[in-house]
Design a protein around this motif. Structure first.
Motif, mmCIF file in Angstrom:
data_model
loop_
_atom_site.group_PDB
_atom_site.id
_atom_site.type_symbol
_atom_site.label_atom_id
_atom_site.label_comp_id
_atom_site.label_asym_id
_atom_site.label_seq_id
_atom_site.Cartn_x
_atom_site.Cartn_y
_atom_site.Cartn_z
ATOM 1 N N LYS A 115 81.096 40.175 -18.656
ATOM 2 C CA LYS A 115 80.785 38.944 -19.383
ATOM 3 C C LYS A 115 79.328 39.067 -19.803
ATOM 4 O O LYS A 115 78.438 39.180 -18.974
ATOM 5 C CB LYS A 115 80.984 37.709 -18.529
ATOM 6 C CG LYS A 115 80.636 36.408 -19.259
ATOM 7 C CD LYS A 115 80.870 35.203 -18.351
ATOM 8 C CE LYS A 115 80.606 33.911 -19.081
ATOM 9 N NZ LYS A 115 79.170 33.598 -19.215
ATOM 10 N N LEU A 116 79.124 39.086 -21.112
ATOM 11 C CA LEU A 116 77.794 39.237 -21.686
ATOM 12 C C LEU A 116 77.457 37.959 -22.440
ATOM 13 O O LEU A 116 78.168 37.575 -23.366
ATOM 14 C CB LEU A 116 77.777 40.437 -22.645
ATOM 15 C CG LEU A 116 76.487 40.741 -23.374
ATOM 16 C CD1 LEU A 116 75.383 41.151 -22.403
ATOM 17 C CD2 LEU A 116 76.727 41.849 -24.398
ATOM 18 N N ASP A 117 76.392 37.282 -22.021
ATOM 19 C CA ASP A 117 75.943 36.066 -22.688
ATOM 20 C C ASP A 117 74.808 36.429 -23.629
ATOM 21 O O ASP A 117 73.778 36.957 -23.199
ATOM 22 C CB ASP A 117 75.457 35.030 -21.666
ATOM 23 C CG ASP A 117 76.563 34.567 -20.732
ATOM 24 O OD1 ASP A 117 77.706 34.429 -21.199
ATOM 25 O OD2 ASP A 117 76.272 34.342 -19.543
ATOM 26 N N ASN A 156 77.082 40.303 -16.677
ATOM 27 C CA ASN A 156 77.701 40.361 -15.356
ATOM 28 C C ASN A 156 78.999 41.147 -15.402
ATOM 29 O O ASN A 156 79.794 40.975 -16.326
ATOM 30 C CB ASN A 156 78.000 38.945 -14.840
ATOM 31 C CG ASN A 156 76.733 38.159 -14.630
ATOM 32 O OD1 ASN A 156 75.990 38.416 -13.697
ATOM 33 N ND2 ASN A 156 76.470 37.214 -15.516
ATOM 34 N N TYR A 157 79.190 41.974 -14.368
ATOM 35 C CA TYR A 157 80.466 42.653 -14.196
ATOM 36 C C TYR A 157 81.237 41.893 -13.135
ATOM 37 O O TYR A 157 80.746 41.643 -12.037
ATOM 38 C CB TYR A 157 80.274 44.106 -13.766
ATOM 39 C CG TYR A 157 81.582 44.808 -13.556
ATOM 40 C CD1 TYR A 157 82.370 45.167 -14.632
ATOM 41 C CD2 TYR A 157 82.040 45.090 -12.275
ATOM 42 C CE1 TYR A 157 83.591 45.801 -14.455
ATOM 43 C CE2 TYR A 157 83.256 45.721 -12.080
ATOM 44 C CZ TYR A 157 84.023 46.073 -13.172
ATOM 45 O OH TYR A 157 85.235 46.689 -13.000
ATOM 46 N N ARG A 158 82.446 41.491 -13.479
ATOM 47 C CA ARG A 158 83.293 40.749 -12.555
ATOM 48 C C ARG A 158 84.340 41.710 -12.007
ATOM 49 O O ARG A 158 85.349 41.985 -12.651
ATOM 50 C CB ARG A 158 83.904 39.551 -13.268
ATOM 51 C CG ARG A 158 82.788 38.653 -13.805
ATOM 52 C CD ARG A 158 83.202 37.548 -14.703
ATOM 53 N NE ARG A 158 84.135 37.948 -15.731
ATOM 54 C CZ ARG A 158 84.883 37.098 -16.427
ATOM 55 N NH1 ARG A 158 84.788 35.818 -16.207
ATOM 56 N NH2 ARG A 158 85.705 37.520 -17.345
ATOM 57 N N HIS A 159 84.055 42.238 -10.829
ATOM 58 C CA HIS A 159 84.878 43.293 -10.230
ATOM 59 C C HIS A 159 86.345 42.871 -10.066
ATOM 60 O O HIS A 159 87.256 43.664 -10.350
ATOM 61 C CB HIS A 159 84.287 43.721 -8.879
ATOM 62 C CG HIS A 159 84.980 44.884 -8.271
ATOM 63 N ND1 HIS A 159 84.955 46.140 -8.835
ATOM 64 C CD2 HIS A 159 85.747 44.984 -7.164
ATOM 65 C CE1 HIS A 159 85.668 46.974 -8.101
ATOM 66 N NE2 HIS A 159 86.160 46.297 -7.080
ATOM 67 N N ALA A 160 86.570 41.662 -9.625
ATOM 68 C CA ALA A 160 87.946 41.192 -9.390
ATOM 69 C C ALA A 160 88.783 41.205 -10.666
ATOM 70 O O ALA A 160 90.003 41.351 -10.612
ATOM 71 C CB ALA A 160 87.938 39.797 -8.788
ATOM 72 N N SER A 185 85.141 41.562 -21.773
ATOM 73 C CA SER A 185 86.037 42.718 -21.841
ATOM 74 C C SER A 185 87.124 42.492 -20.802
ATOM 75 O O SER A 185 86.845 42.074 -19.683
ATOM 76 C CB SER A 185 85.277 44.002 -21.530
ATOM 77 O OG SER A 185 84.841 44.020 -20.179
ATOM 78 N N PHE A 186 88.358 42.707 -21.192
ATOM 79 C CA PHE A 186 89.479 42.627 -20.267
ATOM 80 C C PHE A 186 90.352 43.850 -20.483
ATOM 81 O O PHE A 186 90.652 44.194 -21.645
ATOM 82 C CB PHE A 186 90.323 41.370 -20.511
ATOM 83 C CG PHE A 186 89.631 40.085 -20.155
ATOM 84 C CD1 PHE A 186 89.413 39.744 -18.835
ATOM 85 C CD2 PHE A 186 89.208 39.220 -21.149
ATOM 86 C CE1 PHE A 186 88.777 38.561 -18.505
ATOM 87 C CE2 PHE A 186 88.574 38.034 -20.830
ATOM 88 C CZ PHE A 186 88.355 37.705 -19.502
ATOM 89 N N PRO A 187 90.769 44.514 -19.417
ATOM 90 C CA PRO A 187 91.638 45.674 -19.612
ATOM 91 C C PRO A 187 92.974 45.254 -20.232
ATOM 92 O O PRO A 187 93.523 44.212 -19.888
ATOM 93 C CB PRO A 187 91.831 46.234 -18.200
ATOM 94 C CG PRO A 187 91.396 45.165 -17.266
ATOM 95 C CD PRO A 187 90.508 44.228 -18.016
ATOM 96 N N ASP A 188 93.425 46.035 -21.171
ATOM 97 C CA ASP A 188 94.740 45.837 -21.793
ATOM 98 C C ASP A 188 94.894 44.505 -22.525
ATOM 99 O O ASP A 188 96.003 43.986 -22.649
ATOM 100 C CB ASP A 188 95.864 45.990 -20.759
ATOM 101 C CG ASP A 188 95.804 47.345 -20.068
ATOM 102 O OD1 ASP A 188 95.573 48.349 -20.771
ATOM 103 O OD2 ASP A 188 95.955 47.387 -18.833
#
Length: 128
Positions: free
Chosen positions: A44-46, A35-39, A59-62
């Motif tokens: 998030k990969l299970d 899932n890509y969480r736009h906000a 994945s989180f930016p920075d």
């Protein structure tokens, strides 16, 4: 009341596509959901292992890098059980993954070794 097992372990990666390839194509974990969480500008990969346990890859930016050497407090490494440390080590090496020399646990007599994911997260192979 008692705990019955580990459902999942969650990690944060710096390069989502590189880590997705590593955990699915090299380690062979099965994708349960992606899932890509736009906000959050975050994936998030299970992923699931054959025993049903899961690994969540975020994945989180920075996101800051994980301090490793000297080892920091917190999660030390993630260990996977395998039937043969020798065979799985040979497989990883054939895929270009650097693996430490195989050792024997002084307390259990079981064979084990360490390698790292694309972000340097310590991973262990532990012979069942």
């Amino acid at each position: 009341m008692q705990l019955s097992g580990i459902h999942h372990v969650a990690i944060i990666v710096s390069d989502y596509e590189k880590s997705k390839h590593f955990y699915t194509s090299i380690l062979g974990l099965h994708v349960v959901a992606e899932n890509y969480r736009h906000a959050r500008d975050s994936y998030k990969l299970d992923l699931q292992l054959p025993d049903g346990s899961q690994l969540e890859v975020f994945s989180f930016p920075d996101a800051p890098q994980r301090p490793s050497y000297p080892e920091a407090q917190g999660l030390r490494h993630l260990a996977f059980t395998v039937a043969s440390v020798d065979d799985y080590t040979a497989y990883l090496v054939s895929r270009g993954v650097s693996v430490e020399p195989i050792r024997v646990d002084e307390f259990t007599g079981r064979r084990f070794t360490f390698f790292a994911d694309p972000d340097g997260l310590p991973l262990e192979l532990y012979q069942a």
